[in-house]
Structure formats: structure tokens, C-alpha cells
Scaffold this motif. Structure first.
Motif, short mmCIF file in Angstrom:
data_model
loop_
_atom_site.label_atom_id
_atom_site.label_comp_id
_atom_site.label_asym_id
_atom_site.label_seq_id
_atom_site.Cartn_x
_atom_site.Cartn_y
_atom_site.Cartn_z
N GLN A 164 48.06 56.31 32.06
CA GLN A 164 48.33 55.41 30.92
C GLN A 164 47.37 55.67 29.77
OE1 GLN A 164 47.75 51.40 32.50
NE2 GLN A 164 45.72 51.31 31.57
N GLN A 165 46.20 56.19 30.06
CA GLN A 165 45.24 56.43 28.98
C GLN A 165 44.17 57.38 29.47
OE1 GLN A 165 44.13 52.20 29.50
NE2 GLN A 165 42.10 52.82 28.83
N ASP A 173 48.05 51.55 35.68
CA ASP A 173 47.16 51.62 36.85
C ASP A 173 47.54 50.62 37.94
OD1 ASP A 173 46.29 49.42 35.47
OD2 ASP A 173 44.17 49.95 35.51
N GLY A 194 38.39 40.92 39.85
CA GLY A 194 37.19 40.60 40.63
C GLY A 194 37.40 39.45 41.59
N THR A 254 44.28 38.22 33.62
CA THR A 254 44.37 39.55 32.99
C THR A 254 45.67 40.22 33.42
OG1 THR A 254 43.34 40.70 34.84
CG2 THR A 254 41.86 39.87 33.12
N ARG A 255 46.02 41.29 32.75
CA ARG A 255 47.23 42.00 33.11
C ARG A 255 47.13 42.60 34.51
NH1 ARG A 255 50.07 47.33 30.50
NH2 ARG A 255 48.45 48.35 31.70
N GLY A 313 46.16 38.70 26.23
CA GLY A 313 45.91 40.08 25.79
C GLY A 313 47.06 40.71 25.04
N THR A 362 49.70 42.52 25.65
CA THR A 362 51.10 42.23 25.99
C THR A 362 51.22 40.84 26.60
OG1 THR A 362 50.80 43.52 28.01
CG2 THR A 362 51.95 44.60 26.22
N GLY A 384 35.19 37.66 36.98
CA GLY A 384 35.76 38.89 37.55
C GLY A 384 36.67 39.62 36.58
N LYS A 419 29.74 40.74 38.22
CA LYS A 419 28.61 41.27 39.00
C LYS A 419 28.06 42.57 38.43
CE LYS A 419 31.30 43.75 42.45
NZ LYS A 419 31.77 43.80 43.84
N ASP A 420 28.80 43.17 37.51
CA ASP A 420 28.37 44.44 36.91
C ASP A 420 27.70 44.17 35.56
OD1 ASP A 420 28.11 46.91 35.75
OD2 ASP A 420 30.26 47.35 35.69
N ALA A 424 29.35 45.54 32.45
CA ALA A 424 30.75 45.24 32.13
C ALA A 424 30.89 45.00 30.62
CB ALA A 424 31.22 44.01 32.91
N LEU A 426 30.84 36.12 41.62
CA LEU A 426 31.63 34.92 41.32
C LEU A 426 31.86 34.06 42.55
CD1 LEU A 426 34.96 35.03 42.16
CD2 LEU A 426 34.80 36.95 40.60
#
Ligand SMILES: Cc1cc2nc3c(=O)[nH]c(=O)nc-3n(C[C@H](O)[C@H](O)[C@H](O)COP(=O)(O)OP(=O)(O)OC[C@H]3O[C@@H](n4cnc5c(N)ncnc54)[C@H](O)[C@@H]3O)c2cc1C
Ligand SMILES: Nc1ncnc2c1ncn2[C@@H]1O[C@H](COP(=O)(O)O)[C@@H](O)[C@H]1O
Lengths: 271, 327
Positions: free
Chosen positions: A120-121, A189, B213, B239-240, B255, B257, B270, B292-293, B296, B310
Motif C-alpha cells: 500500500q505504501q 496491511d 495496541g 483506527t483503521r 482519519g 477514510t 495503543g 509503550k513505544d 511512536a 495500556l
């Protein structure tokens, strides 16, 4: 059926990506890896082969890039590709998206695949667009961001080749689109969980056939590639306006962390 | 003089807001370089003269209307390539979104044009347009200059503000296009399917958003409990990545889309903070992220970032907020 999978070598996720100010191109000196998004495309090809709905005779990994890009091809082969094609030529360095897509299309054309899969990218370029450029040059239908791929019966107008039923998220929800092969499909993904290569496949990867091709060997018109053949010039790199950085809490004692979050929210009257 | 052509997406008889933003931007920038902005629409009966004419309010001079399939990129490439060949537009501008990327890229191939995607700003420099695009995780801005021929600009979602400038209805001109054989080999089976419950995240003052996450669909219970602790006017968003995985309904997605939101508080757990997620929530008044990163990307645009697990933090935070509310 023959599948070409486009793969790219990109800076490793742990490397901080930056522009080399003297060349105006991506600094490619650090650790590199196969673009993680492309592993989903290889996996999709493998699942088509293993799914049994269609006989997949060959899976060919194709890349355009400097000499070091052979490592991305080795990785692709260790993940299941049967052989690979490396389009490698000084003339191609500095090509923009449209020129890169054109060059890749020429390399693919000489393979005459029934299906072209890609990620996808790219993790560095993040253009999301190579697939659509390649498809128009190859005169094939194309979809990007596909998260489900099913083989369906052939259309009467194209006997022999099966079709594909593809799902993806678009502007207004999920779309299901039917595509006749040959086609170019970029996969999202979420389509699959790529497998890990076995030690045997990693060891064997370098022994699989690898063809290195120059631009002229695949019929690329040098006027359409490289910096001079590119119709857009990117430069004048600069930092975006600085934004005050936020506060960071490292969670060591969770009770204390939570107390600090609550205090922060309280201060802003959010609770 | 340089004219601009803008593709306008529509669905069920209404134009896409991002496309209208692209028309506004196209009209303003075309004026800067002494040209005009036209629009292209492709579809069926619902593209009435009246509906098409309304694009005049955003500054379109003329609307080129073609009969063709909706929701697919390649037929639109055919139409735009023909309009540009006949009328000589110098730039094509797209609002963000999936189709804008696909059409813009296909058109770049067809017309041997330069293309820039994820553009956040367009400006005139002399009689040319220049596009700015953030790159490398928004850490740098790159400036695109076009070298003659057609220049293609694909905006980032929500980058172009919707402005009503004109007033007169735009003229509508029908175009007849013979579609390329490969443009007719993809057909829409179902469009705009809404997966999962119909939840409202746009009306909420507080959004608690969950990402990959959370580990699995059950992880969203943590987020629902947290939302419950905040009380009224709080909703759970996603999230997607997790919507595509079927963990949470599409209607809750933020987001590119999904939805664009600007709540008083957006609290993410997450979530990595990919650009396509960020574009839907960056106008939130207060942004809090748990990840946790430490590297990020979401921490780059958070007001309060918590580096940690989390699974440890969210349940305790839920309890603490409940306790605080109870007092
Ligand atoms: C054209 C296009 C359109 C897109 N549209 C959208 C869109 O509308 N909305 C959208 O959201 N995305 C969209 N995406 C996808 C986007 O690029 C990202 O892939 C997606 O946002 C990632 O979701 P995520 O943050 O949940 O997952 P990931 O990126 O996988 O992040 C998961 C995060 O969780 C953290 N984590 C893991 N375990 C824990 C733990 N125990 N405690 C704390 N943290 C943990 C990890 O460190 C990681 O940062 C789009 C992509 C494209 C190409
Ligand atoms: N130089 C390249 N060689 C081979 N494939 C590429 C190359 N650049 C991009 N791709 C493919 O195109 C996809 C999308 O890349 P991009 O449009 O750059 O985001 C990647 O996931 C790759 O599959």
C-alpha cells in the motif's frame, strides 16, 4: 497464472529517515530492509497459490533500485517468491513517482504477468500511488488498499483467466469491486499476517534465479526517467513551524502516573 | 494564464466536502495565476444540471460532466485526460481521499505529468503553482515545482478549506468519452457498506480511541469502561487498522477514510499516530496518548504523552476517574 510482486528496499524502521542536503535525496546510508508493506503483497501471492482456486505457476519479485536492493529481493524470495528481477541502472536514480512507475511498468511488461501485486505504501516515499501509475502504463485495471482478495470465475469476455473480487475501505465505507485479470492490485496491511521465512528458505534465497536488467534492456526511454525525465522537482526542504512539545510521563509507578494524568485532566476541566 | 481542473467526487446526490475544498483552492490559486478553475464530475442521473451548477458557489467556472461508473478511478482518468487535451488545463487538483490518489496517479501516467501527493499548501510563484508536502513523518516540508506540461496536486485530506467565493451557477458541459478498455474491467459490486454498529463519534466532547495496541477485539472493553467513567458525551473511537480487522465498527473510525473530529479531549491508547489517523483528529483541543513505544509518532503531536503499557494504565485510570467523579 503468473504473479509479479513489486518490492522495495527502504531504510529500516529504526533508522531516522532524513534528506541528504547535498543531493536532495533520501539519505540511504543506514541499515535497510524490505519495505514491510510489501511482505503483505508477497503473502497475498502465496495465499493465492496455496488457496487452490487458481494455479499459480510462478511468483516473481521485481524491484527497481541500487545494487544493495538485491537484499530486498533475497528477502522476498525467502518469503516465497520463485525468482526475482532487479532493474538497476544509474539512469534511473532520481526518478520521480511517475518516472518510477513507468520504469517498473517496462520491467514488468517483459514478464507479462497475469497479476501484479504491490504494497500500500513505501515506508520512505509514502506516495501510495505507484500501483495506479504502473497500471495505466500496463493498460490494466487497478485498485489500491485492497484488504480482501477472492478468486472468482472468468468473465465470458476473457476466458481462461479468473477474476478477482476485492474489498477495500473507500470514502463512504467498504466497497466491493470485481476486477478482470490481468490487473494491478495494491494490498492494504490488514489483508493478512505475513509469515516468517524459514531458515531453509533464508539459506536458499541466494540460489534462486535473479535477473539484473538495465534500463535499455527492458526498453525504457531514457528521456522519461531520472532527474531530467521527471516532471516534478522536489527540493527547498525546510522544517515545519515548530510546535510546543507536549509533556511526557514515563510510567514507572502506575498509581503515580494515573494521579498525574487525572491532575492534568482536572487542571483543564476535562473531568 | 493557467487553468486548473478539479475532480469532484459525489455520493448519493451530494458532493464530497474535500472535493469542494479542492474547488475552492483551485479557484483561488487559478485566480492568482490569471486562470480559471473548472470541475469534472463522472456519474449517472443524480448529477443534475442544478447540482452541478452549485459548484459555481465555490468558484468553478464550468463543470464537465461525463456519464460513467461511480467510485472507480480509471474511468475518471479517461475523462480528465480528454478534457485536458481539449481545453489545455495546466494543473489538476484533487482533495484527499482514496480516489483522488488513484485518479491523480493514473492521470500522471497518462499525461506524463508531475505529481505531488499529501499536499498541505499550494501557492503561486510568478505564473506557476508550487505545492508543499510534509515528508518523513511530517518532520520536513518538501517543495514541488512542476516542469511544464501538466502539474498534478493531490491534497491531504482536510487541507483545502471550503470557501464560497462565486455566486453564479457554473455552466455545465457534457463530455462524451470512449473509456479505455482497461477502465471498464473493474466493476463496482457494492459501494459504501457500513460495517458494524452505527455509533456517533462526531457529537462527543470526549473521545477515547483505541488501536492495534489493544491486542484484540476484547481490548475495546477497556476503552468502553474508560468512556463509561468519563460519563455523558464520551464515545469510543478507533483506527483503521482495528476497523479493518473487525474489532470495532467503521462508524467509529477516525482519519483519512473515516471521520474528522475535534473533541475537547482525545485520549488514545495503543495508537501509533500514522498520518492518515492524525489528519482526522489533529484539531482536538487536548490530545493525550498512551503508548509503550517512546518513539511512536503520536507523541509528536500529543499534549500529554504516557510511555507505558495500556493494560496496566487504562484500568487504573478508569478507576481513578470514577473515584474522582464520585467525590
Ligand atoms: C490511504 C490510506 C487511508 C488510511 N485511512 C486511515 C484512517 O482513516 N484512519 C486510520 O486510523 N488509519 C488509516 N490508515 C492506516 C494508517 O496508515 C495506520 O496503518 C493505522 O492508523 C494504524 O493503526 P494503529 O495505530 O491502531 O496500529 P499500529 O500502527 O500498529 O500501532 C499500534 C500501536 O500500539 C502500541 N502498543 C502495542 N501494544 C501496546 C500496549 N500494550 N500498551 C501501549 N501501547 C501499545 C504500539 O507501540 C504501536 O505504536 C490509512 C492508510 C492509508 C494508506
Ligand atoms: N523502486 C521500487 N521498486 C519496486 N517496487 C516499488 C518501488 N517503489 C515503490 N514500489 C512498490 O509500490 C508500493 C507503493 O509505494 P509508494 O507509492 O512509493 O508508496 C510499494 O509498497 C512497493 O510495492
Amino acid at each position: 497464472m503468473k504473479i509479479c510482486v513489486l518490492v522495495k528496499e527502504v531504510p529500516d524502521a529504526a533508522v531516522e529517515k532524513r534528506i541528504n542536503p547535498s543531493t536532495g535525496r533520501m539519505d540511504r546510508s543506514g541499515e535497510k530492509n524490505l519495505n514491510p508493506y510489501d511482505t503483505h503483497a508477497i503473502e497475498a501471492a502465496m495465499q493465492l497459490r496455496e488457496g487452490g482456486a487458481v494455479a499459480v505457476e510462478e511468483i516473481v519479485a521485481v524491484t527497481m533500485g541500487p545494487e544493495s536492493a538485491v537484499r530486498a529481493l533475497h528477502k522476498a524470495v525467502s518469503l516465497g517468491a520463485d525468482r526475482s528481477v532487479h532493474l538497476c541502472d544509474e539512469l534511473l536514480a532520481g526518478s520521480d513517482v511517475a518516472a518510477t512507475g513507468y520504469a517498473l511498468a517496462k520491467a514488468i511488461e517483459s514478464e507479462s504477468p497475469d497479476l501484479v501485486l504491490l504494497g500500500q505504501q513505501s515506508d520512505d516515499g509514502e506516495c501510495y500511488t505507484i500501483g495506479a501509475v504502473v497500471a495505466d502504463h500496463l493498460r490494466m485495471p487497478s485498485l489500491t488498499q485492497v484488504i480482501k482478495l477472492d478468486v472468482i470465475d472468468s468473465e465470458p469476455s476473457a476466458p481462461g483467466l479468473p477474476g478477482l473480487r476485492c474489498e477495500r475501505q473507500a470514502e463512504y465505507g467498504y466497497d466491493t469491486v470485481q476486477v478482470q485479470l490481468p490487473a494491478v492490485i495494491s494490498v492494504g496491511d490488514a489483508i493478512n499476517e505475513p509469515r516468517y521465512p524459514s531458515l531453509k528458505n533464508i539459506m536458499g534465497a541466494k540460489k534462486k534465479p535473479l535477473d539484473t536488467r538495465t534500463a535499455s534492456e527492458v526498453g525504457i526511454d531514457s528521456g522519461f526517467v531520472g532527474p531530467d525525465g521527471s516532471r516534478v522537482h522536489c527540493g527547498e526542504f525546510h522544517a515545519p513551524p515548530a510546535k510546543p512539545s507536549g509533556q511526557i510521563i514515563e510510567d514507572e509507578d502506575t498509581a503515580e502516573t494515573v494521579a498525574r494524568i487525572v491532575a492534568w485532566l482536572d487542571e483543564r476541566k476535562l473531568i | 494564464m493557467a487553468d486548473v481542473l478539479v475532480y469532484v467526487l459525489h455520493y448519493e446526490g451530494a458532493f464530497n466536502k474535500n472535493s469542494l475544498g479542492a474547488v475552492s483552492e483551485g479557484a483561488a490559486r487559478a485566480a492568482d495565476v490569471g486562470g480559471a478553475c473548472d470541475a469534472v464530475v463522472v456519474g449517472g442521473e443524480d448529477l443534475t444540471d442544478e447540482l452541478c451548477g452549485t459548484l459555481g458557489a465555490y468558484g468553478a467556472r464550468k463543470v464537465f460532466r461525463a456519464n460513467g461508473p461511480e467510485g472507480l478511478a480509471q474511468p475518471v482518468v479517461d475523462v480528465m485526460a480528454k478534457v485536458i487535451a481539449d481545453h489545455g488545463h495546466s494543473y489538476a487538483i484533487f482533495g484527499g481521499g482514496l480516489l483522488g490518489f488513484e485518479i491523480g496517479a493514473g492521470l500522471a501516467a497518462r499525461c506524463r505529468a508531475g505529481v505531488t501527493m499529501e499536499v498541505t499548501s499550494v501557492r503561486a510563484d510568478g505564473d506557476e503553482l508550487v505545492a508543499e508536502r510534509p515528508i518523513l513523518g511530517d518532520s520536513q516540508i518538501s517543495v514541488s515545482r512542476y516542469r511544464g506540461g501538466l502539474g498534478i496536486i493531490i491534497g491531504r485530506i482536510n487541507a483545502f478549506e471550503l470557501r464560497e467565493s462565486g455566486s453564479a451557477a457554473a455552466a455545465v458541459e457534457d463530455v462524451e468519452v470512449a473509456f479505455s478498455p482497461w477502465s471498464t474491467r473493474a466493476t463496482m459490486v457494492t459501494r459504501g457498506e457500513q460495517r458494524g454498529a452505527d455509533v456517533d463519534i462526531e457529537g462527543a466532547d470526549i473521545l477515547v480511541a483505541g488501536g492495534r495496541g489493544l491486542g484484540n477485539a476484547d481490548g475495546f472493553q477497556l476503552m468502553e469502561q474508560l468512556a463509561g467513567a468519563f460519563g455523558a458525551n464520551t464515545a469510543v473511537a478507533a483506527t483503521r487498522a482495528v476497523v479493518d480487522a473487525g474489532w470495532y465498527p467503521y462508524a467509529a473510525q477516525i482519519g483519512q477514510t473515516g471521520k474528522t473530529v475535534a473533541p475537547k479531549l482525545y485520549l488514545a491508547a495503543g495508537i501509533s499516530g500514522a498520518i492518515q489517523h492524525k489528519v482526522g483528529m489533529q484539531s482536538s483541543e487536548n490530545i493525550v496518548a498512551i503508548n509503550k513505544d517512546a518513539n511512536a509518532p503520536i507523541f509528536e503531536f500529543s499534549d500529554l504523552g504516557i510511555v507505558g503499557d495500556l493494560n496496566k494504565i487504562v484500568p487504573k485510570l478508569t478507576d481513578a476517574i470514577r473515584a474522582r467523579k464520585g467525590s
